[in-house]
Design a protein around this motif. Structure first.
Motif, short mmCIF file in Angstrom:
data_model
loop_
_atom_site.label_atom_id
_atom_site.label_comp_id
_atom_site.label_asym_id
_atom_site.label_seq_id
_atom_site.Cartn_x
_atom_site.Cartn_y
_atom_site.Cartn_z
N THR A 69 -5.43 -1.38 -57.75
CA THR A 69 -4.14 -1.66 -57.11
C THR A 69 -3.82 -0.58 -56.09
O THR A 69 -4.09 0.60 -56.32
CB THR A 69 -3.02 -1.72 -58.16
N CYS A 70 -3.20 -1.02 -54.96
CA CYS A 70 -2.79 -0.09 -53.91
C CYS A 70 -1.39 0.45 -54.26
O CYS A 70 -0.43 -0.30 -54.35
CB CYS A 70 -2.75 -0.81 -52.56
N THR A 71 -1.31 1.76 -54.43
CA THR A 71 -0.03 2.40 -54.78
C THR A 71 0.14 3.63 -53.89
O THR A 71 -0.71 4.53 -53.92
CB THR A 71 -0.01 2.82 -56.25
N SER A 72 1.24 3.59 -53.10
CA SER A 72 1.58 4.70 -52.19
C SER A 72 0.39 5.05 -51.29
O SER A 72 0.05 6.21 -51.07
CB SER A 72 2.00 5.94 -52.99
N GLY A 73 -0.27 4.02 -50.84
CA GLY A 73 -1.36 4.22 -49.89
C GLY A 73 -2.68 4.63 -50.53
O GLY A 73 -3.64 4.94 -49.81
N LYS A 74 -2.77 4.58 -51.85
CA LYS A 74 -4.01 4.94 -52.52
C LYS A 74 -4.38 3.89 -53.55
O LYS A 74 -3.51 3.27 -54.15
CB LYS A 74 -3.86 6.29 -53.21
N TRP A 75 -5.69 3.71 -53.75
CA TRP A 75 -6.18 2.75 -54.73
C TRP A 75 -6.29 3.41 -56.10
O TRP A 75 -6.58 4.60 -56.22
CB TRP A 75 -7.56 2.22 -54.35
N SER A 76 -6.06 2.63 -57.09
CA SER A 76 -6.25 3.11 -58.46
C SER A 76 -7.76 3.22 -58.77
O SER A 76 -8.59 2.71 -58.04
CB SER A 76 -5.58 2.17 -59.46
N THR A 77 -8.06 3.89 -59.87
CA THR A 77 -9.46 4.13 -60.22
C THR A 77 -10.09 2.86 -60.81
O THR A 77 -9.52 2.21 -61.68
CB THR A 77 -9.57 5.26 -61.25
N LEU A 78 -11.33 2.55 -60.30
CA LEU A 78 -12.07 1.38 -60.81
C LEU A 78 -12.78 1.77 -62.11
O LEU A 78 -13.50 2.76 -62.18
CB LEU A 78 -13.09 0.91 -59.78
N LYS A 79 -12.56 1.01 -63.13
CA LYS A 79 -13.14 1.29 -64.45
C LYS A 79 -14.24 0.30 -64.85
O LYS A 79 -14.72 0.33 -65.97
CB LYS A 79 -12.05 1.28 -65.51
N LEU A 80 -14.70 -0.53 -63.90
CA LEU A 80 -15.75 -1.49 -64.20
C LEU A 80 -17.13 -0.80 -64.24
O LEU A 80 -17.48 -0.05 -63.32
CB LEU A 80 -15.76 -2.59 -63.13
N THR A 81 -17.93 -1.04 -65.29
CA THR A 81 -19.33 -0.55 -65.39
C THR A 81 -20.27 -1.74 -65.59
O THR A 81 -19.94 -2.69 -66.31
CB THR A 81 -19.49 0.44 -66.56
N CYS A 82 -21.43 -1.64 -64.96
CA CYS A 82 -22.42 -2.73 -65.02
C CYS A 82 -23.78 -2.19 -65.50
O CYS A 82 -24.08 -1.02 -65.31
CB CYS A 82 -22.57 -3.39 -63.65
N LYS A 83 -24.59 -3.05 -66.06
CA LYS A 83 -25.93 -2.69 -66.53
C LYS A 83 -26.94 -3.72 -66.00
O LYS A 83 -26.58 -4.84 -65.64
CB LYS A 83 -25.98 -2.64 -68.05
N LYS A 84 -28.21 -3.31 -66.01
CA LYS A 84 -29.25 -4.19 -65.51
C LYS A 84 -29.42 -5.42 -66.40
O LYS A 84 -29.29 -5.33 -67.62
CB LYS A 84 -30.60 -3.46 -65.42
N LYS A 85 -29.75 -6.50 -65.76
CA LYS A 85 -30.01 -7.73 -66.50
C LYS A 85 -31.38 -7.63 -67.18
O LYS A 85 -32.33 -7.11 -66.61
CB LYS A 85 -29.99 -8.91 -65.55
N ASP A 86 -31.46 -8.14 -68.40
CA ASP A 86 -32.72 -8.16 -69.14
C ASP A 86 -33.30 -9.58 -69.08
O ASP A 86 -32.71 -10.53 -69.60
CB ASP A 86 -32.49 -7.73 -70.60
N CYS A 87 -34.50 -9.69 -68.45
CA CYS A 87 -35.14 -11.00 -68.34
C CYS A 87 -35.77 -11.45 -69.65
O CYS A 87 -36.07 -12.64 -69.82
CB CYS A 87 -36.20 -10.99 -67.24
N GLY A 88 -36.03 -10.49 -70.56
CA GLY A 88 -36.69 -10.84 -71.81
C GLY A 88 -38.16 -11.19 -71.58
O GLY A 88 -38.69 -11.09 -70.46
N ALA A 89 -38.83 -11.61 -72.63
CA ALA A 89 -40.25 -11.99 -72.52
C ALA A 89 -40.37 -13.35 -71.84
O ALA A 89 -39.58 -14.25 -72.13
CB ALA A 89 -40.90 -12.02 -73.89
N PRO A 90 -41.35 -13.53 -70.97
CA PRO A 90 -41.54 -14.84 -70.34
C PRO A 90 -41.91 -15.90 -71.38
O PRO A 90 -42.35 -15.60 -72.48
CB PRO A 90 -42.71 -14.60 -69.37
N ARG A 91 -41.70 -17.14 -70.99
CA ARG A 91 -42.01 -18.24 -71.90
C ARG A 91 -43.52 -18.26 -72.19
O ARG A 91 -44.35 -18.06 -71.32
CB ARG A 91 -41.60 -19.56 -71.25
N LYS A 92 -43.84 -18.50 -73.45
CA LYS A 92 -45.24 -18.47 -73.88
C LYS A 92 -46.01 -19.64 -73.27
O LYS A 92 -45.50 -20.75 -73.19
CB LYS A 92 -45.34 -18.52 -75.39
N MET A 93 -47.26 -19.31 -72.87
CA MET A 93 -48.18 -20.30 -72.34
C MET A 93 -49.50 -20.20 -73.10
O MET A 93 -49.87 -19.11 -73.56
CB MET A 93 -48.41 -20.09 -70.84
N PRO A 94 -50.23 -21.31 -73.25
CA PRO A 94 -51.50 -21.25 -74.00
C PRO A 94 -52.49 -20.28 -73.35
O PRO A 94 -52.68 -20.30 -72.12
CB PRO A 94 -52.01 -22.70 -73.94
#
Length: 345
Positions: A69-94
């Protein structure tokens, strides 16, 4: 009083107008978060305005709020954190496996490996993207060429496919009157080649026969004997050293060639199986009798022996007579030693 209230109202309006004009700059992004599309389209961020964020491509929200939020000409602190996506093991093939040296998170790569006897079709590496793993590799079984035909023989067993697959075995047999030379079966290897050449069928009468064994026996007898003579009378006395008799007997080598009896292909010898050489040496002492005149000794040697014996006897007799005379004189000399007139001894 009137003027005082008017000035107060004007001052409040001026403060409100002044504070309403305090705007925030465009929000700056860093790390693995970005502005949403709505926030990117905004040009002005007045007092009290909100800006929204989201995780970058390939990242997922871990915790915190997406708004500032913009307050008195300044933005508040962003508290969002993100992590890498995990693709997991690929689908099994013969017949397909993966090697994960970098893990399965966003941006990592995995190596595709096929089982023995199978070849890889498609990319050998897959990468973890925001939408999942890239590429679709698969493993296809290795095949060999069509089994070769052979002369004077047939294929008795083979896989159902036109092109034999890895591990497929082809069996061969020969027509009547022919013998199979080589392996009875061939197998399709992992490299797409057969493990050996196909066998051959040959006429039994055309196969050269060779002896299965050659036996060589050599016997050599070399006795050497020195036999002392048997003395029976004076004529048997040897005048010279006895003879050394050497007898050598040699038995010629006997070589036997035995043709083999052919019953099946295993009885057909291609090369001599063994060559045996036996050498026997035997020393046989002969029985030899050596005598004098009556057993073939030369008459010249007998006469010489007789003459020599007569000379020896004559010398011995002369010496004996001389000794008797000397002893007789000495005896008379000592017997008269005590007389007044001593004889000259």
């Amino acid at each position: 009083m009137f003027y005082s209230n008017s000035w107060t109202k004007c001052l409040i309006c001026l403060i409100f107008i002044t504070s309403g004009n305090a705007e925030c700059p465009k929000p700056q992004v860093e790390g693995n978060v970005v502005l949403t599309n709505d926030a990117l389209l905004m040009n002005d961020f007045p007092e009290g305005e909100e800006a929204t964020f989201e995780c970058a491509n390939g990242y997922l929200k871990e915790q915190g709020s997406e708004r500032i939020t913009c307050t008195s000409g300044k933005w508040s602190t962003l508290k969002l954190t993100c992590k890498k996506k995990d693709c997991g093991a690929p689908r099994k093939m013969p017949h397909l496996t993966y090697e994960f040296e970098e893990g399965t998170l966003f941006g990592a790569s995995a190596r595709a490996i096929c089982d023995k006897g199978y070849q890889l079709m498609g990319p050998s590496y897959r990468q973890c993207y925001a939408i999942g793993w890239s590429g679709r590799p698969r493993c296809k079984v290795v095949t060999c060429d069509k089994p070769p035909e052979i002369m004077n023989g047939t294929i008795t067993e083979k896989p159902g496919e036109e092109l034999p697959e890895y591990g497929g075995v082809i069996q061969y047999s020969c027509n009547e009157g022919y013998t199979l030379i080589g392996n009875k079966s061939i197998e399709c290897n992992e490299d797409g080649e057969y493990n050996s050449l196909p066998p051959e069928c040959k006429d039994v009468n055309d196969i050269p026969l060779k002896p299965t064994a050659t036996i060589s026996i050599t016997t050599t007898t070399t006795p050497t004997t020195t036999v002392p003579p048997t003395i029976r009378d004076v004529n048997d006395i040897p005048l010279k050293p006895t003879a050394t008799i050497s007898i050598t007997t040699t038995t010629t080598t006997t070589t036997t060639t035995v043709p083999p009896t052919i019953r099946d292909v295993n009885d057909i010898p291609l090369k001599p199986t063994a060559t045996i050489s036996i050498t026997t040496t035997t020393t046989v002492p002969p029985t030899i009798r050596v005598s004098g005149r009556n057993n073939g000794v030369g008459e010249h040697d007998t006469n010489a022996a007789t003459g020599n014996a007569a000379v020896v006897i004559s010398v011995i007799s002369t010496v004996i007579v001389a000794l008797i005379i000397v002893l007789f004189k000495l005896y008379h000399c000592y017997k008269r030693k005590g007389a007044r007139t001593a004889p000259i001894c």
